[in-house]
Design a protein around this motif. Structure first.
Motif, mmCIF file in Angstrom:
data_model
loop_
_atom_site.group_PDB
_atom_site.id
_atom_site.type_symbol
_atom_site.label_atom_id
_atom_site.label_comp_id
_atom_site.label_asym_id
_atom_site.label_seq_id
_atom_site.Cartn_x
_atom_site.Cartn_y
_atom_site.Cartn_z
ATOM 1 N N ALA A 94 -54.288 -32.030 -11.714
ATOM 2 C CA ALA A 94 -53.775 -33.349 -11.822
ATOM 3 C C ALA A 94 -54.911 -34.336 -11.468
ATOM 4 O O ALA A 94 -55.010 -35.431 -11.903
ATOM 5 N N ASP A 95 -55.583 -33.963 -10.103
ATOM 6 C CA ASP A 95 -56.705 -34.934 -9.740
ATOM 7 C C ASP A 95 -57.840 -35.080 -10.696
ATOM 8 O O ASP A 95 -58.251 -36.277 -10.930
ATOM 9 N N SER A 127 -42.993 -16.269 -8.508
ATOM 10 C CA SER A 127 -44.201 -15.703 -8.577
ATOM 11 C C SER A 127 -45.452 -16.652 -8.088
ATOM 12 O O SER A 127 -45.051 -17.901 -7.948
ATOM 13 N N ASN A 128 -46.655 -16.328 -7.797
ATOM 14 C CA ASN A 128 -47.766 -17.165 -7.531
ATOM 15 C C ASN A 128 -48.278 -18.034 -8.767
ATOM 16 O O ASN A 128 -48.933 -18.858 -8.315
ATOM 17 N N LEU A 129 -47.625 -17.813 -9.817
ATOM 18 C CA LEU A 129 -47.780 -18.580 -10.965
ATOM 19 C C LEU A 129 -47.096 -20.088 -10.826
ATOM 20 O O LEU A 129 -47.594 -20.983 -11.321
ATOM 21 N N CYS A 130 -46.374 -20.121 -9.986
ATOM 22 C CA CYS A 130 -45.658 -21.387 -9.819
ATOM 23 C C CYS A 130 -46.621 -22.511 -9.183
ATOM 24 O O CYS A 130 -46.421 -23.577 -9.732
ATOM 25 N N TYR A 131 -47.735 -22.278 -8.496
ATOM 26 C CA TYR A 131 -48.780 -23.239 -8.069
ATOM 27 C C TYR A 131 -49.456 -23.971 -9.035
ATOM 28 O O TYR A 131 -49.760 -25.215 -9.182
ATOM 29 N N ALA A 132 -49.697 -22.989 -10.262
ATOM 30 C CA ALA A 132 -50.554 -23.427 -11.549
ATOM 31 C C ALA A 132 -49.544 -24.379 -12.272
ATOM 32 O O ALA A 132 -49.846 -25.433 -12.714
ATOM 33 N N TYR A 133 -48.425 -23.826 -12.376
ATOM 34 C CA TYR A 133 -47.377 -24.530 -12.813
ATOM 35 C C TYR A 133 -46.906 -25.976 -12.329
ATOM 36 O O TYR A 133 -46.722 -27.007 -13.065
ATOM 37 N N GLU A 134 -46.840 -26.065 -11.145
ATOM 38 C CA GLU A 134 -46.598 -27.181 -10.586
ATOM 39 C C GLU A 134 -47.976 -28.244 -10.727
ATOM 40 O O GLU A 134 -47.574 -29.458 -10.874
ATOM 41 N N HIS A 136 -49.567 -28.324 -13.430
ATOM 42 C CA HIS A 136 -49.600 -28.765 -14.871
ATOM 43 C C HIS A 136 -48.587 -29.643 -14.837
ATOM 44 O O HIS A 136 -48.685 -30.871 -15.578
ATOM 45 N N GLU A 137 -47.279 -29.621 -14.077
ATOM 46 C CA GLU A 137 -46.434 -30.678 -14.333
ATOM 47 C C GLU A 137 -46.725 -32.100 -13.602
ATOM 48 O O GLU A 137 -46.504 -33.107 -14.172
ATOM 49 N N ALA A 138 -47.702 -31.706 -12.724
ATOM 50 C CA ALA A 138 -48.186 -33.102 -12.118
ATOM 51 C C ALA A 138 -49.098 -33.689 -13.167
ATOM 52 O O ALA A 138 -49.307 -34.841 -13.161
ATOM 53 N N VAL A 139 -49.926 -32.984 -13.652
ATOM 54 C CA VAL A 139 -50.800 -33.504 -15.148
ATOM 55 C C VAL A 139 -49.800 -34.240 -16.072
ATOM 56 O O VAL A 139 -50.198 -35.333 -16.509
ATOM 57 N N ASP A 140 -48.680 -33.784 -16.260
ATOM 58 C CA ASP A 140 -47.899 -34.456 -17.006
ATOM 59 C C ASP A 140 -47.473 -35.943 -16.525
ATOM 60 O O ASP A 140 -47.505 -37.065 -17.390
ATOM 61 N N VAL A 141 -47.119 -35.908 -15.308
ATOM 62 C CA VAL A 141 -46.958 -37.089 -14.660
ATOM 63 C C VAL A 141 -48.125 -38.086 -14.696
ATOM 64 O O VAL A 141 -47.993 -39.517 -15.141
ATOM 65 N N GLU A 142 -49.265 -37.837 -14.424
ATOM 66 C CA GLU A 142 -50.587 -38.334 -14.522
ATOM 67 C C GLU A 142 -50.683 -39.147 -15.845
ATOM 68 O O GLU A 142 -51.069 -40.429 -16.118
ATOM 69 N N MET A 143 -50.383 -38.401 -16.994
ATOM 70 C CA MET A 143 -50.858 -38.838 -18.355
ATOM 71 C C MET A 143 -49.960 -39.482 -19.118
ATOM 72 O O MET A 143 -50.251 -40.495 -19.423
ATOM 73 N N GLU A 144 -48.527 -39.390 -18.515
ATOM 74 C CA GLU A 144 -47.493 -40.055 -19.143
ATOM 75 C C GLU A 144 -47.497 -41.434 -18.489
ATOM 76 O O GLU A 144 -47.004 -42.608 -19.224
#
Length: 210
Positions: A94-95, A127-134, A136-144
């Motif tokens: 995201a950053d 799972s620990n995958l939640c951190y990466a997906y969070e 990715h979701e923050a990237v969505d916010v930045e780009m939109e």
């Protein structure tokens, strides 16, 4: 086309660079370790990280302003096991995208195509995958929020090794995608270049698989 590669030393990123050079684009790759990529004609390697806006500025100036940015970043884990503990900053992607957007807007570079991810939410949240997906979701916010950028966030379903195969676009919600669906890294890399060269996925988050 002049391209800037972010995350180009990774398994998908290296393949994306290969596709770009094969299609006669020129590429500047911003990488933490310059030895992680082999020198070749058409490729300029710049040392740096996308968490540093000055590093991105340096890449934009070497050798000249890119016309598009291709991002294949991911949050690194302690091993290749899917549920291994992450060790990246929580907002690495995201950053990095926020920094890229600032430099792109300054230099009037509009096109950015990024790897994103899609997965069964119930599985990810437990799972620990939640951190990466969070992230990715923050990237969505930045780009939109960037109305001046022509962004694409390609959501690849479970990357695997293999050759380039035809891909299917399951829409921005991934309806009908099964639990074991996947896409080869070479297909994903080719898809990134196709999206960069075309306009069919501008301001979209297509879920992509073979």
């Amino acid at each position: 086309m002049r391209l800037l590669s972010i995350g180009g030393s990774g398994r998908t990123g290296q393949r994306a660079i290969e596709h770009a050079l094969a299609r006669c684009h020129t590429v500047t790759a911003l990488v933490r370790t310059t030895s992680s990529l082999a020198a070749r004609p058409g490729l300029t390697i710049v040392k740096g990280i996308p968490l540093s806006q000055p590093n991105i500025e340096a890449a934009f100036a070497t050798p000249s302003t890119p016309q598009a940015v291709v991002v294949s970043l991911n949050s690194p884990r302690q091993s290749d096991k899917p549920f291994a503990n992450p060790f990246a900053p929580p907002r690495l992607m995201a950053d990095s995208h926020a920094n890229l957007a600032k430099v792109m807007e300054k230099h009037e570079t509009r096109r950015i195509v990024s790897t994103s991810a899609w997965a069964m939410r119930v599985l990810v949240r437990r799972s620990n995958l939640c951190y990466a997906y969070e992230d990715h979701e923050a990237v969505d916010v930045e780009m939109e929020a960037k109305k001046n950028l022509e962004w694409t966030l390609a959501r690849f379903v479970m990357l695997r090794d293999g050759e380039v195969l035809p891909v299917m676009d399951h829409g921005d919600r991934g309806e009908g995608v099964g639990l074991m669906a996947s896409v080869t890294r070479r297909s994903a890399a080719a898809c990134l270049l196709d999206a960069t060269e075309g306009s069919q996925w501008v301001r979209r988050t297509p879920v992509v698989l073979n």
